[in-house]
Write an enzyme that holds these catalytic residues in place. Structure first.
Site, PDB file in Angstrom:
ATOM      1  N   ALA A 130     -15.690   4.606   9.909  1.00 38.24           N
ATOM      2  CA  ALA A 130     -15.376   3.725   8.775  1.00 38.24           C
ATOM      3  C   ALA A 130     -14.148   4.223   8.045  1.00 38.24           C
ATOM      4  O   ALA A 130     -13.631   5.314   8.326  1.00 38.24           O
ATOM      5  CB  ALA A 130     -16.562   3.641   7.815  1.00 38.24           C
ATOM      6  N   ASN A 131     -13.677   3.419   7.103  1.00 45.43           N
ATOM      7  CA  ASN A 131     -12.603   3.789   6.189  1.00 45.43           C
ATOM      8  C   ASN A 131     -13.166   3.963   4.782  1.00 45.43           C
ATOM      9  O   ASN A 131     -14.232   3.433   4.456  1.00 45.43           O
ATOM     10  CB  ASN A 131     -11.510   2.718   6.173  1.00 45.43           C
ATOM     11  CG  ASN A 131     -10.675   2.744   7.432  1.00 45.43           C
ATOM     12  OD1 ASN A 131     -10.418   3.805   7.986  1.00 45.43           O
ATOM     13  ND2 ASN A 131     -10.253   1.577   7.894  1.00 45.43           N
ATOM     14  N   ARG A 132     -12.416   4.666   3.923  1.00 49.51           N
ATOM     15  CA  ARG A 132     -12.883   4.963   2.559  1.00 49.51           C
ATOM     16  C   ARG A 132     -12.508   3.837   1.595  1.00 49.51           C
ATOM     17  O   ARG A 132     -11.717   4.015   0.681  1.00 49.51           O
ATOM     18  CB  ARG A 132     -12.278   6.276   2.067  1.00 49.51           C
ATOM     19  CG  ARG A 132     -12.591   7.486   2.926  1.00 49.51           C
ATOM     20  CD  ARG A 132     -11.881   8.715   2.364  1.00 49.51           C
ATOM     21  NE  ARG A 132     -11.991   9.867   3.237  1.00 49.51           N
ATOM     22  CZ  ARG A 132     -12.980  10.744   3.216  1.00 49.51           C
ATOM     23  NH1 ARG A 132     -13.973  10.573   2.348  1.00 49.51           N
ATOM     24  NH2 ARG A 132     -13.011  11.764   4.038  1.00 49.51           N
ATOM     25  N   SER A 133     -13.079   2.672   1.803  1.00 49.75           N
ATOM     26  CA  SER A 133     -12.777   1.539   0.925  1.00 49.75           C
ATOM     27  C   SER A 133     -14.002   1.175   0.105  1.00 49.75           C
ATOM     28  O   SER A 133     -15.104   1.057   0.641  1.00 49.75           O
ATOM     29  CB  SER A 133     -12.338   0.328   1.756  1.00 49.75           C
ATOM     30  OG  SER A 133     -12.223  -0.817   0.940  1.00 49.75           O
TER      31      SER A 133
END
Length: 406
Positions: free
Chosen positions: A212-215
Protein backbone atom coordinates in the site's frame (compact mmCIF):
# COMPACT_ATOMS: atom_id res chain seq x y z
CA UNK A 1 -26.60 44.49 -2.79
CA UNK A 2 -28.34 47.08 -0.60
CA UNK A 3 -28.26 46.67 3.17
CA UNK A 4 -31.37 48.83 3.60
CA UNK A 5 -33.33 47.71 6.65
CA UNK A 6 -31.09 44.69 7.13
CA UNK A 7 -30.70 43.86 10.81
CA UNK A 8 -27.00 43.41 11.55
CA UNK A 9 -25.84 42.15 14.92
CA UNK A 10 -22.28 43.42 15.38
CA UNK A 11 -20.16 41.60 17.96
CA UNK A 12 -17.10 43.61 18.98
CA UNK A 13 -14.38 41.52 20.61
CA UNK A 14 -11.43 42.68 22.68
CA UNK A 15 -8.55 43.60 20.41
CA UNK A 16 -6.77 46.78 19.37
CA UNK A 17 -8.67 46.62 16.06
CA UNK A 18 -11.90 47.27 17.99
CA UNK A 19 -11.49 50.95 17.14
CA UNK A 20 -12.26 50.08 13.51
CA UNK A 21 -15.68 48.84 14.61
CA UNK A 22 -16.71 52.46 15.10
CA UNK A 23 -16.10 53.22 11.42
CA UNK A 24 -17.71 49.91 10.45
CA UNK A 25 -20.91 50.95 12.25
CA UNK A 26 -20.92 54.22 10.35
CA UNK A 27 -20.39 52.46 7.00
CA UNK A 28 -23.18 49.97 7.69
CA UNK A 29 -25.63 52.70 8.65
CA UNK A 30 -24.71 54.71 5.54
CA UNK A 31 -26.04 51.75 3.56
CA UNK A 32 -29.28 51.62 5.46
CA UNK A 33 -28.47 48.79 7.87
CA UNK A 34 -29.86 48.66 11.40
CA UNK A 35 -26.95 47.84 13.67
CA UNK A 36 -27.36 46.19 17.06
CA UNK A 37 -24.03 46.12 18.93
CA UNK A 38 -22.81 43.45 21.35
CA UNK A 39 -19.56 44.20 23.18
CA UNK A 40 -17.43 41.80 25.16
CA UNK A 41 -15.89 42.86 28.45
CA UNK A 42 -12.47 42.91 26.79
CA UNK A 43 -13.78 45.19 24.01
CA UNK A 44 -14.68 47.78 26.64
CA UNK A 45 -10.97 48.07 27.41
CA UNK A 46 -10.42 49.53 23.92
CA UNK A 47 -13.59 51.49 23.08
CA UNK A 48 -16.54 52.57 25.18
CA UNK A 49 -20.18 51.45 24.97
CA UNK A 50 -21.04 55.17 24.95
CA UNK A 51 -19.21 55.70 21.63
CA UNK A 52 -20.65 52.53 20.12
CA UNK A 53 -24.17 53.45 21.20
CA UNK A 54 -23.86 56.97 19.85
CA UNK A 55 -22.77 55.80 16.40
CA UNK A 56 -25.25 52.92 16.17
CA UNK A 57 -28.18 54.82 17.71
CA UNK A 58 -28.98 51.57 19.48
CA UNK A 59 -28.71 49.99 22.90
CA UNK A 60 -25.33 48.30 23.41
CA UNK A 61 -25.61 44.81 24.86
CA UNK A 62 -22.71 43.80 27.10
CA UNK A 63 -23.77 41.32 29.77
CA UNK A 64 -25.25 37.84 29.48
CA UNK A 65 -26.83 38.30 32.90
CA UNK A 66 -28.23 41.79 32.39
CA UNK A 67 -31.55 41.85 34.30
CA UNK A 68 -33.18 44.25 31.87
CA UNK A 69 -32.11 42.42 28.70
CA UNK A 70 -32.57 38.89 29.99
CA UNK A 71 -36.12 39.20 31.36
CA UNK A 72 -37.25 37.67 28.06
CA UNK A 73 -34.12 35.54 27.40
CA UNK A 74 -32.50 38.39 25.54
CA UNK A 75 -29.56 36.48 24.09
CA UNK A 76 -31.99 34.20 22.21
CA UNK A 77 -33.97 37.19 21.00
CA UNK A 78 -30.79 38.87 19.75
CA UNK A 79 -29.77 35.66 17.97
CA UNK A 80 -33.09 35.33 16.21
CA UNK A 81 -33.94 38.93 15.37
CA UNK A 82 -31.10 39.52 12.93
CA UNK A 83 -30.34 39.00 9.27
CA UNK A 84 -26.61 38.47 9.84
CA UNK A 85 -24.02 38.44 12.62
CA UNK A 86 -20.68 40.19 12.09
CA UNK A 87 -17.79 39.59 14.48
CA UNK A 88 -15.26 42.40 14.10
CA UNK A 89 -12.67 42.08 15.37
CA UNK A 90 -12.75 38.31 15.71
CA UNK A 91 -9.96 37.50 18.14
CA UNK A 92 -8.24 34.12 18.45
CA UNK A 93 -10.14 33.55 21.69
CA UNK A 94 -13.52 34.39 20.12
CA UNK A 95 -12.88 31.98 17.26
CA UNK A 96 -11.75 29.26 19.65
CA UNK A 97 -14.86 29.66 21.81
CA UNK A 98 -17.23 29.26 18.89
CA UNK A 99 -15.25 26.36 17.41
CA UNK A 100 -15.45 24.58 20.79
CA UNK A 101 -19.10 25.48 21.43
CA UNK A 102 -18.55 27.69 24.50
CA UNK A 103 -21.39 29.93 25.70
CA UNK A 104 -19.84 31.65 28.71
CA UNK A 105 -20.62 35.24 27.75
CA UNK A 106 -23.26 37.10 25.77
CA UNK A 107 -21.36 37.09 22.47
CA UNK A 108 -20.66 33.36 22.69
CA UNK A 109 -24.26 32.54 23.60
CA UNK A 110 -25.61 34.59 20.69
CA UNK A 111 -23.24 32.94 18.22
CA UNK A 112 -24.35 29.48 19.34
CA UNK A 113 -28.04 30.37 19.26
CA UNK A 114 -28.22 32.20 15.94
CA UNK A 115 -29.31 30.62 12.68
CA UNK A 116 -28.38 33.72 10.70
CA UNK A 117 -25.22 33.78 8.56
CA UNK A 118 -22.08 34.67 10.49
CA UNK A 119 -19.19 36.73 9.10
CA UNK A 120 -15.91 36.89 11.03
CA UNK A 121 -13.16 39.46 10.51
CA UNK A 122 -10.10 37.98 12.28
CA UNK A 123 -7.59 40.31 13.89
CA UNK A 124 -4.56 39.16 15.83
CA UNK A 125 -0.77 38.97 15.85
CA UNK A 126 0.63 36.97 12.90
CA UNK A 127 2.10 34.36 15.25
CA UNK A 128 -1.35 33.79 16.73
CA UNK A 129 -2.99 33.54 13.30
CA UNK A 130 -0.34 31.05 12.14
CA UNK A 131 -0.61 28.88 15.23
CA UNK A 132 -1.94 25.40 14.38
CA UNK A 133 -4.72 25.74 16.95
CA UNK A 134 -6.02 28.94 15.35
CA UNK A 135 -5.82 27.48 11.85
CA UNK A 136 -7.69 24.38 13.02
CA UNK A 137 -10.36 26.55 14.61
CA UNK A 138 -10.72 28.66 11.46
CA UNK A 139 -11.09 25.56 9.30
CA UNK A 140 -13.62 24.05 11.70
CA UNK A 141 -15.66 27.25 11.62
CA UNK A 142 -15.59 27.29 7.82
CA UNK A 143 -16.86 23.71 7.82
CA UNK A 144 -19.63 24.84 10.17
CA UNK A 145 -20.66 27.52 7.67
CA UNK A 146 -18.98 30.60 9.12
CA UNK A 147 -17.76 33.07 6.48
CA UNK A 148 -14.48 34.98 6.80
CA UNK A 149 -13.11 38.25 5.51
CA UNK A 150 -9.36 38.72 5.99
CA UNK A 151 -7.11 38.85 7.83
CA UNK A 152 -4.98 41.16 5.74
CA UNK A 153 -1.22 41.61 5.54
CA UNK A 154 0.37 44.70 7.04
CA UNK A 155 1.84 46.42 10.07
CA UNK A 156 0.71 45.28 13.49
CA UNK A 157 0.00 47.36 16.57
CA UNK A 158 3.23 45.99 18.07
CA UNK A 159 6.26 48.05 17.07
CA UNK A 160 8.22 46.46 14.24
CA UNK A 161 5.71 43.61 13.72
CA UNK A 162 4.22 42.87 10.31
CA UNK A 163 2.51 39.95 8.63
CA UNK A 164 -0.90 38.37 8.16
CA UNK A 165 -3.25 39.32 10.98
CA UNK A 166 -4.63 42.81 10.38
CA UNK A 167 -8.40 43.09 10.46
CA UNK A 168 -9.96 43.80 7.09
CA UNK A 169 -10.90 47.42 6.52
CA UNK A 170 -14.51 48.44 7.25
CA UNK A 171 -15.45 48.80 3.57
CA UNK A 172 -14.02 45.33 2.86
CA UNK A 173 -16.17 43.92 5.65
CA UNK A 174 -19.22 45.70 4.25
CA UNK A 175 -18.55 44.25 0.79
CA UNK A 176 -18.15 40.75 2.21
CA UNK A 177 -21.41 41.16 4.15
CA UNK A 178 -23.23 42.31 1.03
CA UNK A 179 -21.96 39.26 -0.82
CA UNK A 180 -22.96 36.99 2.06
CA UNK A 181 -26.52 38.31 2.04
CA UNK A 182 -26.87 38.38 -1.73
CA UNK A 183 -29.12 35.91 -3.48
CA UNK A 184 -27.19 32.67 -3.98
CA UNK A 185 -25.65 32.48 -7.42
CA UNK A 186 -26.18 29.49 -9.64
CA UNK A 187 -23.65 26.83 -8.77
CA UNK A 188 -21.12 26.61 -11.62
CA UNK A 189 -21.03 22.79 -11.70
CA UNK A 190 -24.78 22.21 -11.40
CA UNK A 191 -25.84 19.46 -13.80
CA UNK A 192 -22.32 18.06 -14.18
CA UNK A 193 -20.89 14.74 -13.00
CA UNK A 194 -17.46 14.39 -11.41
CA UNK A 195 -15.53 11.24 -10.55
CA UNK A 196 -12.84 11.47 -7.86
CA UNK A 197 -10.46 8.77 -6.64
CA UNK A 198 -9.08 8.95 -3.12
CA UNK A 199 -7.06 7.08 -0.54
CA UNK A 200 -4.61 4.21 -1.06
CA UNK A 201 -5.12 0.83 -2.65
CA UNK A 202 -4.29 -2.39 -0.79
CA UNK A 203 -2.72 -5.13 -2.89
CA UNK A 204 -2.88 -8.40 -0.91
CA UNK A 205 0.18 -10.57 -0.37
CA UNK A 206 -1.66 -13.05 1.81
CA UNK A 207 -4.83 -12.80 3.95
CA UNK A 208 -2.94 -10.60 6.45
CA UNK A 209 -0.36 -8.54 4.56
CA UNK A 210 -0.63 -6.14 1.64
CA UNK A 211 1.27 -3.56 -0.43
CA UNK A 212 0.00 0.00 0.00
CA UNK A 213 0.85 3.70 -0.03
CA UNK A 214 0.74 6.10 2.94
CA UNK A 215 -2.40 7.98 1.94
CA UNK A 216 -5.07 9.10 4.40
CA UNK A 217 -7.56 10.10 1.69
CA UNK A 218 -7.98 13.57 3.19
CA UNK A 219 -7.08 15.48 0.03
CA UNK A 220 -9.18 13.32 -2.29
CA UNK A 221 -12.19 13.41 0.01
CA UNK A 222 -11.83 17.19 0.31
CA UNK A 223 -11.80 17.55 -3.49
CA UNK A 224 -14.97 15.45 -3.74
CA UNK A 225 -16.68 17.61 -1.11
CA UNK A 226 -15.61 20.85 -2.81
CA UNK A 227 -16.93 19.71 -6.20
CA UNK A 228 -20.23 18.77 -4.58
CA UNK A 229 -20.47 22.21 -2.96
CA UNK A 230 -20.20 23.74 -6.45
CA UNK A 231 -23.21 21.72 -7.58
CA UNK A 232 -21.63 18.66 -9.21
CA UNK A 233 -22.99 15.15 -8.76
CA UNK A 234 -19.91 13.42 -7.40
CA UNK A 235 -18.91 9.77 -7.44
CA UNK A 236 -16.04 9.15 -5.03
CA UNK A 237 -14.10 5.93 -5.61
CA UNK A 238 -12.22 5.39 -2.37
CA UNK A 239 -9.63 2.93 -1.25
CA UNK A 240 -9.47 1.89 2.41
CA UNK A 241 -9.51 5.00 4.63
CA UNK A 242 -10.48 5.80 8.21
CA UNK A 243 -12.04 9.22 7.57
CA UNK A 244 -15.74 10.03 7.18
CA UNK A 245 -17.47 10.10 3.81
CA UNK A 246 -18.13 13.60 2.44
CA UNK A 247 -21.76 14.66 2.70
CA UNK A 248 -23.84 14.53 -0.46
CA UNK A 249 -21.35 12.35 -2.33
CA UNK A 250 -21.87 8.82 -3.68
CA UNK A 251 -19.03 6.65 -2.37
CA UNK A 252 -17.88 3.41 -3.99
CA UNK A 253 -15.38 1.55 -1.81
CA UNK A 254 -12.65 -0.60 -3.32
CA UNK A 255 -9.50 -2.35 -2.14
CA UNK A 256 -7.20 -2.89 -5.11
CA UNK A 257 -6.05 -0.88 -8.12
CA UNK A 258 -7.91 -3.14 -10.53
CA UNK A 259 -11.10 -2.70 -8.52
CA UNK A 260 -10.56 1.06 -8.55
CA UNK A 261 -10.21 1.13 -12.33
CA UNK A 262 -13.35 -0.98 -12.74
CA UNK A 263 -15.29 1.34 -10.42
CA UNK A 264 -14.10 4.45 -12.28
CA UNK A 265 -15.02 2.99 -15.67
CA UNK A 266 -18.43 1.96 -14.31
CA UNK A 267 -19.01 5.53 -13.06
CA UNK A 268 -18.44 7.05 -16.51
CA UNK A 269 -19.55 9.06 -18.40
CA UNK A 270 -18.44 12.09 -16.43
CA UNK A 271 -17.57 15.70 -17.13
CA UNK A 272 -14.66 15.88 -14.69
CA UNK A 273 -12.34 13.14 -13.42
CA UNK A 274 -9.82 13.87 -10.67
CA UNK A 275 -7.36 11.13 -9.76
CA UNK A 276 -6.08 11.87 -6.27
CA UNK A 277 -5.73 8.28 -5.02
CA UNK A 278 -2.27 6.94 -4.19
CA UNK A 279 -2.55 3.77 -6.23
CA UNK A 280 -0.02 1.01 -5.57
CA UNK A 281 2.07 0.55 -8.69
CA UNK A 282 2.55 -3.19 -8.23
CA UNK A 283 0.71 -6.25 -6.96
CA UNK A 284 1.88 -9.78 -6.30
CA UNK A 285 1.14 -12.14 -9.15
CA UNK A 286 -0.10 -14.88 -6.82
CA UNK A 287 -1.77 -14.08 -3.51
CA UNK A 288 -1.06 -16.72 -0.86
CA UNK A 289 -4.16 -18.49 0.38
CA UNK A 290 -2.85 -18.61 3.96
CA UNK A 291 -0.60 -16.35 6.01
CA UNK A 292 3.01 -16.78 4.93
CA UNK A 293 4.96 -18.14 7.92
CA UNK A 294 8.63 -17.88 8.75
CA UNK A 295 10.28 -21.16 7.88
CA UNK A 296 13.87 -20.35 8.78
CA UNK A 297 14.85 -20.47 5.13
CA UNK A 298 15.05 -16.74 4.45
CA UNK A 299 12.46 -14.28 3.22
CA UNK A 300 9.89 -15.45 0.67
CA UNK A 301 10.29 -14.28 -2.91
CA UNK A 302 7.42 -12.14 -4.15
CA UNK A 303 6.85 -11.89 -7.87
CA UNK A 304 5.29 -8.56 -8.76
CA UNK A 305 3.16 -7.43 -11.68
CA UNK A 306 2.45 -3.86 -12.70
CA UNK A 307 -0.99 -2.51 -11.83
CA UNK A 308 -3.11 -0.76 -14.46
CA UNK A 309 -2.46 2.96 -14.91
CA UNK A 310 -5.87 4.39 -14.09
CA UNK A 311 -5.09 7.98 -15.09
CA UNK A 312 -3.61 7.00 -18.46
CA UNK A 313 -6.41 4.53 -19.16
CA UNK A 314 -9.08 7.19 -18.65
CA UNK A 315 -7.02 10.06 -20.10
CA UNK A 316 -6.53 8.22 -23.41
CA UNK A 317 -9.83 6.31 -23.35
CA UNK A 318 -12.77 6.62 -25.71
CA UNK A 319 -15.05 7.68 -22.86
CA UNK A 320 -12.68 10.41 -21.65
CA UNK A 321 -14.24 13.16 -19.47
CA UNK A 322 -13.87 16.73 -20.71
CA UNK A 323 -11.55 17.60 -17.80
CA UNK A 324 -9.03 15.03 -16.58
CA UNK A 325 -6.73 15.88 -13.67
CA UNK A 326 -4.04 13.72 -12.09
CA UNK A 327 -2.02 14.11 -8.90
CA UNK A 328 1.73 13.54 -8.76
CA UNK A 329 3.04 12.75 -5.29
CA UNK A 330 6.84 12.72 -5.53
CA UNK A 331 9.83 12.58 -3.19
CA UNK A 332 12.41 13.84 -5.71
CA UNK A 333 12.55 15.68 -9.05
CA UNK A 334 9.00 16.85 -8.39
CA UNK A 335 8.48 19.13 -11.37
CA UNK A 336 10.33 16.94 -13.89
CA UNK A 337 8.35 13.86 -12.90
CA UNK A 338 5.07 15.77 -12.89
CA UNK A 339 5.77 17.16 -16.37
CA UNK A 340 6.44 13.65 -17.70
CA UNK A 341 3.14 12.56 -16.20
CA UNK A 342 1.32 15.44 -17.89
CA UNK A 343 2.79 14.53 -21.26
CA UNK A 344 2.18 10.78 -21.04
CA UNK A 345 -1.12 10.33 -19.25
CA UNK A 346 -3.51 12.36 -21.37
CA UNK A 347 -4.34 14.74 -18.52
CA UNK A 348 -5.34 18.39 -18.78
CA UNK A 349 -3.62 19.19 -15.49
CA UNK A 350 -1.27 17.57 -13.02
CA UNK A 351 -1.38 18.69 -9.40
CA UNK A 352 2.11 18.04 -8.05
CA UNK A 353 3.08 17.86 -4.41
CA UNK A 354 6.21 16.92 -2.49
CA UNK A 355 5.53 14.03 -0.11
CA UNK A 356 9.09 13.60 1.16
CA UNK A 357 9.66 12.59 4.76
CA UNK A 358 9.30 15.71 6.89
CA UNK A 359 6.74 17.50 4.71
CA UNK A 360 3.86 16.00 6.68
CA UNK A 361 1.68 15.88 3.56
CA UNK A 362 0.89 12.17 3.77
CA UNK A 363 -1.71 11.97 6.53
CA UNK A 364 -1.36 15.64 7.47
CA UNK A 365 -3.81 18.51 7.21
CA UNK A 366 -1.84 20.84 4.90
CA UNK A 367 -0.49 20.66 1.39
CA UNK A 368 1.68 22.68 -0.99
CA UNK A 369 0.75 22.09 -4.61
CA UNK A 370 1.94 23.11 -8.05
CA UNK A 371 -0.44 23.13 -11.01
CA UNK A 372 1.07 21.97 -14.30
CA UNK A 373 -0.76 22.50 -17.58
CA UNK A 374 0.44 22.85 -21.14
CA UNK A 375 0.38 26.61 -20.59
CA UNK A 376 2.84 26.52 -17.71
CA UNK A 377 3.24 26.03 -13.96
CA UNK A 378 1.38 27.75 -11.15
CA UNK A 379 2.79 27.52 -7.62
CA UNK A 380 0.41 27.75 -4.67
CA UNK A 381 1.44 28.56 -1.08
CA UNK A 382 0.94 26.13 1.77
CA UNK A 383 -2.76 25.76 2.57
CA UNK A 384 -4.99 23.34 4.39
CA UNK A 385 -6.16 20.45 2.25
CA UNK A 386 -9.71 21.82 2.40
CA UNK A 387 -8.50 25.19 1.09
CA UNK A 388 -6.57 23.47 -1.70
CA UNK A 389 -9.67 21.46 -2.59
CA UNK A 390 -11.92 24.52 -2.78
CA UNK A 391 -9.52 26.41 -5.02
CA UNK A 392 -9.02 23.36 -7.25
CA UNK A 393 -12.77 22.83 -7.60
CA UNK A 394 -13.19 26.44 -8.70
CA UNK A 395 -10.41 25.97 -11.25
CA UNK A 396 -11.99 22.76 -12.57
CA UNK A 397 -15.29 24.59 -13.03
CA UNK A 398 -13.52 27.23 -15.13
CA UNK A 399 -11.75 24.54 -17.18
CA UNK A 400 -15.04 22.75 -17.85
CA UNK A 401 -16.72 25.99 -18.92
CA UNK A 402 -13.84 26.75 -21.28
CA UNK A 403 -14.09 23.28 -22.82
CA UNK A 404 -17.83 23.68 -23.29
CA UNK A 405 -17.31 27.05 -24.98
CA UNK A 406 -14.99 25.71 -27.65
Amino acid sequence: MSLTNKRILLIISGGIAAYKALDLIRRLRERGARVTPVMTKAAEEFITPLAVGALSAAHVHCDLFDRQDEHDVGHIRLARETDAVVVAPATAERMAKLAAGFADDLAAAVLLATRAPVLMAPAMNPAMWDHPATRRNAERLRQDGVAFVGPATGEMAESGEAGVGRMAEPLEIVAALEALLAEPAAKPLAGSHAVVTSGPTHEPIDPVRYIANRSSGRQGHAVAAALSELGARVTLVSGPVSIADPQGVEVRRVETARQMLEAVEAALPADIAVFVAAVADWRVTQEAEAKIKKAGEGAPVLTLAENPDILATIGHGANRPAVVVGFAAETNDLMANALKKLEKKGADMIVANDVSVGTGVMGGGSNTVHLLTREGVEDWPVMTKDEVARKLAERFAIMLAEKAGR
